[in-house]
Enzyme design. Structure first.
Site, short mmCIF file in Angstrom:
data_model
loop_
_atom_site.label_atom_id
_atom_site.label_comp_id
_atom_site.label_asym_id
_atom_site.label_seq_id
_atom_site.Cartn_x
_atom_site.Cartn_y
_atom_site.Cartn_z
N GLU A 96 63.44 14.64 -25.12
CA GLU A 96 62.74 13.37 -25.05
C GLU A 96 62.30 12.91 -26.43
O GLU A 96 62.16 13.70 -27.36
CB GLU A 96 61.55 13.48 -24.12
CG GLU A 96 60.58 14.55 -24.53
CD GLU A 96 59.62 14.90 -23.43
OE1 GLU A 96 60.05 15.03 -22.28
OE2 GLU A 96 58.44 15.05 -23.73
N CYS A 109 58.63 9.80 -32.52
CA CYS A 109 58.43 11.24 -32.39
C CYS A 109 59.75 11.86 -31.94
O CYS A 109 60.24 11.57 -30.86
CB CYS A 109 57.31 11.47 -31.36
SG CYS A 109 56.94 13.18 -31.08
N CYS A 116 61.46 25.59 -26.52
CA CYS A 116 60.91 26.17 -27.75
C CYS A 116 60.57 27.63 -27.51
O CYS A 116 60.00 27.99 -26.48
CB CYS A 116 59.65 25.42 -28.18
SG CYS A 116 58.96 26.05 -29.73
N CYS A 120 53.65 28.28 -27.27
CA CYS A 120 52.20 28.10 -27.37
C CYS A 120 51.63 27.93 -25.96
O CYS A 120 52.25 27.30 -25.11
CB CYS A 120 51.88 26.89 -28.24
SG CYS A 120 52.52 27.06 -29.90
N CYS A 123 51.42 24.33 -24.30
CA CYS A 123 52.51 23.37 -24.55
C CYS A 123 53.54 23.36 -23.42
O CYS A 123 54.08 24.40 -23.05
CB CYS A 123 53.19 23.72 -25.87
SG CYS A 123 54.60 22.66 -26.21
N SER A 224 50.19 22.73 -37.22
CA SER A 224 49.54 22.82 -35.91
C SER A 224 48.62 24.04 -35.93
O SER A 224 49.06 25.16 -35.68
CB SER A 224 50.60 22.95 -34.81
OG SER A 224 51.29 21.74 -34.69
N CYS A 345 54.30 15.14 -25.57
CA CYS A 345 55.54 15.89 -25.79
C CYS A 345 55.81 16.90 -24.69
O CYS A 345 54.93 17.62 -24.27
CB CYS A 345 55.46 16.61 -27.13
SG CYS A 345 55.33 15.43 -28.47
N1 SAH Z 1 56.62 22.76 -32.79
C1 SAH Z 1 55.98 21.92 -33.71
C2 SAH Z 1 56.25 20.46 -33.47
C3 SAH Z 1 56.35 20.05 -32.07
S1 SAH Z 1 54.89 20.24 -31.08
C4 SAH Z 1 54.49 22.18 -33.72
O1 SAH Z 1 54.00 22.92 -32.88
O2 SAH Z 1 53.84 21.65 -34.61
C5 SAH Z 1 54.22 18.67 -31.43
C6 SAH Z 1 52.73 18.51 -31.25
O3 SAH Z 1 52.41 18.35 -29.88
C7 SAH Z 1 51.94 19.64 -31.82
O4 SAH Z 1 50.88 19.22 -32.65
C8 SAH Z 1 51.44 20.26 -30.56
O5 SAH Z 1 50.33 20.96 -30.82
C9 SAH Z 1 51.25 19.07 -29.62
N2 SAH Z 1 51.14 19.41 -28.21
C10 SAH Z 1 51.87 20.28 -27.51
N3 SAH Z 1 51.43 20.38 -26.24
C11 SAH Z 1 50.36 19.55 -26.12
C12 SAH Z 1 49.47 19.19 -25.06
N4 SAH Z 1 49.57 19.74 -23.86
N5 SAH Z 1 48.50 18.30 -25.32
C13 SAH Z 1 48.38 17.74 -26.54
N6 SAH Z 1 49.21 18.02 -27.57
C14 SAH Z 1 50.19 18.91 -27.37
FE1 SF4 Z 2 56.90 25.04 -29.68
FE2 SF4 Z 2 55.30 23.29 -30.97
FE3 SF4 Z 2 55.19 23.56 -28.29
FE4 SF4 Z 2 54.28 25.51 -29.85
S1 SF4 Z 2 53.45 23.42 -29.70
S2 SF4 Z 2 55.61 25.79 -28.02
S3 SF4 Z 2 55.72 25.45 -31.54
S4 SF4 Z 2 56.91 22.82 -29.45
#
Ligand code: SAH
Ligand code: SF4
Length: 373
Positions: A96, A109, A116, A120, A123, A224, A345
């Site tokens: 997406e 974005c 991934c 995390c 996420c 992050s 995301c």
């Molecule tokens: N993997 C990279 C880039 C993609 S994640 C990273 O982690 O930086 C992109 C952003 O979306 C990151 O800042 C991440 O922390 C945020 N993100 C992921 N899941 C989220 C959620 N449930 N609520 C808010 N932000 C989220």
């Molecule tokens: Fe991957 Fe970024 Fe999501 Fe962490 S926050 S699982 S590094 S996409």
């Protein structure tokens, strides 16, 4: 992506490879710039319409090459102007991207991987597991699709996408070459012509790759962070066990110091209710970052089905922010955009497919326990 196996997808070539390709067929290297302009600035992918190419070259390209990029599965518009696309990248896989208009800027974005591996705990992308890296054409194709959504042919002075953030699905530094080559095209004057400040790579913190990046790219880097100590960050961002905070912050400093442009680093910090949003945690964060020229971007946690975490109250979010501001940090709260279309995301794909089928497996497990009981 090469659906027609014997044809070369020119979007999969880096800028340097595009030059080499033209030279290999007896053409001058400036054809690479012309091709980039046709594709990325004019939205033209039909070789027969590339009028400054000779008829012979046009015929050669259409016989031997293609320009292929992801297909749109779903395009949604939010009431606040945010647009979101679900794109097919073949084999039943999708990614997406989100376009966020704000104060005269249009920020795109972009995703770098299907799923991934970093996983995390907050996420939605991580919860899908990891499938594969996106190819160069699948990364830069996202920008092309978004730019084309403003209309083709483009208006003369048209520059619709003003900022690109590698903050979609995936960890961009784990798809290093394709991401770097895509960012070079984003920056290239014959393509999207975006300055180093307008292209941002967001990473969960891969130390060796941050060092490697400084040698081949000068884009803005966003970290992050999400936690001010290793115990908490190990839980939220598991890659922290491999590259703990001090090593990460040292690498960020090396990255910044490798450019002589007095840049400040943005640290992203997701606020999760009762997990990392107390005022003590804010103090700890302020201590950790006190020597860094930085901005802190607070992101209220976006809730989704497969997560037990919740978003803090607005009062708690504001108190956390005020605490940092009082300590002298430039602190912003990322406004939640496109809520009505699940624009955070990883969430739209999450709705369509849950690759790990976690939920089903969990439900089955519960049923099995019930039967055995
Ligand atoms: N993997 C990279 C880039 C993609 S994640 C990273 O982690 O930086 C992109 C952003 O979306 C990151 O800042 C991440 O922390 C945020 N993100 C992921 N899941 C989220 C959620 N449930 N609520 C808010 N932000 C989220
Ligand atoms: Fe991957 Fe970024 Fe999501 Fe962490 S926050 S699982 S590094 S996409």
């Amino acid at each position: 992506m090469n659906s027609i196996v014997d044809k070369k997808n020119l979007l999969d070539l880096s800028y340097d490879e595009t030059i080499q390709f033209f030279e290999s067929i007896g053409e001058k290297s400036f054809r690479a710039n012309q091709l980039l302009k046709w594709i990325h600035q004019n939205g033209v992918t039909d070789f027969h319409k590339m009028s400054n190419f000779s008829k012979l070259l046009r015929n050669y390209l259409s016989d031997n090459c293609i320009i292929e990029y992801p297909k749109i599965l779903l395009a949604e518009n939010s009431e606040d102007g945010t647009k979101k696309w679900l794109l097919s990248v073949g084999d039943n896989q999708s990614i997406e991207m989100v376009l966020i208009p704000d104060k005269g800027r249009n920020t795109l974005c972009v995703s770098s991987q299907v799923g991934c591996v970093v996983n995390c705990s907050f996420c939605a992308t991580g919860k899908q597991g990891f499938s594969r890296n996106l190819s160069l054409s699948e990364i830069i194709g996202q920008v092309l699709i978004a730019e084309n959504s403003f209309g083709v042919p483009r208006k003369a002075d048209n520059k619709n996408i003003t900022n690109i953030v590698m903050m979609g699905m995936g960890e961009p530094l784990l798809n290093f070459d394709n991401v770097v080559n895509a960012m070079k095209i984003m920056r290239h004057h014959s393509a999207y012509n975006l300055s180093k400040r307008k292209v941002t790579l967001s990473t969960s913190g891969l130390v060796p790759e941050i060092d490697k990046l400084s040698k081949v790219s000068d884009v803005s880097l966003t970290i992050s962070l999400h936690a001010p100590n290793n115990d908490l960050r190990n839980v939220l961002v598991p890659i922290n066990k491999k590259y703990p905070l001090k090593e990460l912050l040292d690498a960020v400093k090396r990255y910044v110091d490798s450019f002589n442009d007095r840049r400040v680093t943005t640290f992203e910090y997701i606020l999760i209710n009762d997990v990392n949003d107390s005022l003590d945690t804010a103090s700890e964060l302020a201590d950790l970052l006190k020597d860094y020229p930085c901005k802190i971007n607070l992101i209220p946690f976006n809730e989704f089905n497969l997560s037990d975490y919740s978003k803090p109250s607005n009062n708690r979010i504001r108190a956390f922010k005020d605490h940092l501001v009082n300590k002298g940090f430039i602190t912003t709260i990322r406004s939640t955009r496109g809520d009505d279309i699940m624009a955070a995301c990883g969430q739209l794909v999450g709705q369509v497919q849950d690759r790990t089928k976690r939920k089903e497996r969990l439900e089955k497990k519960v049923k099995t326990i019930e039967i055995n009981a």
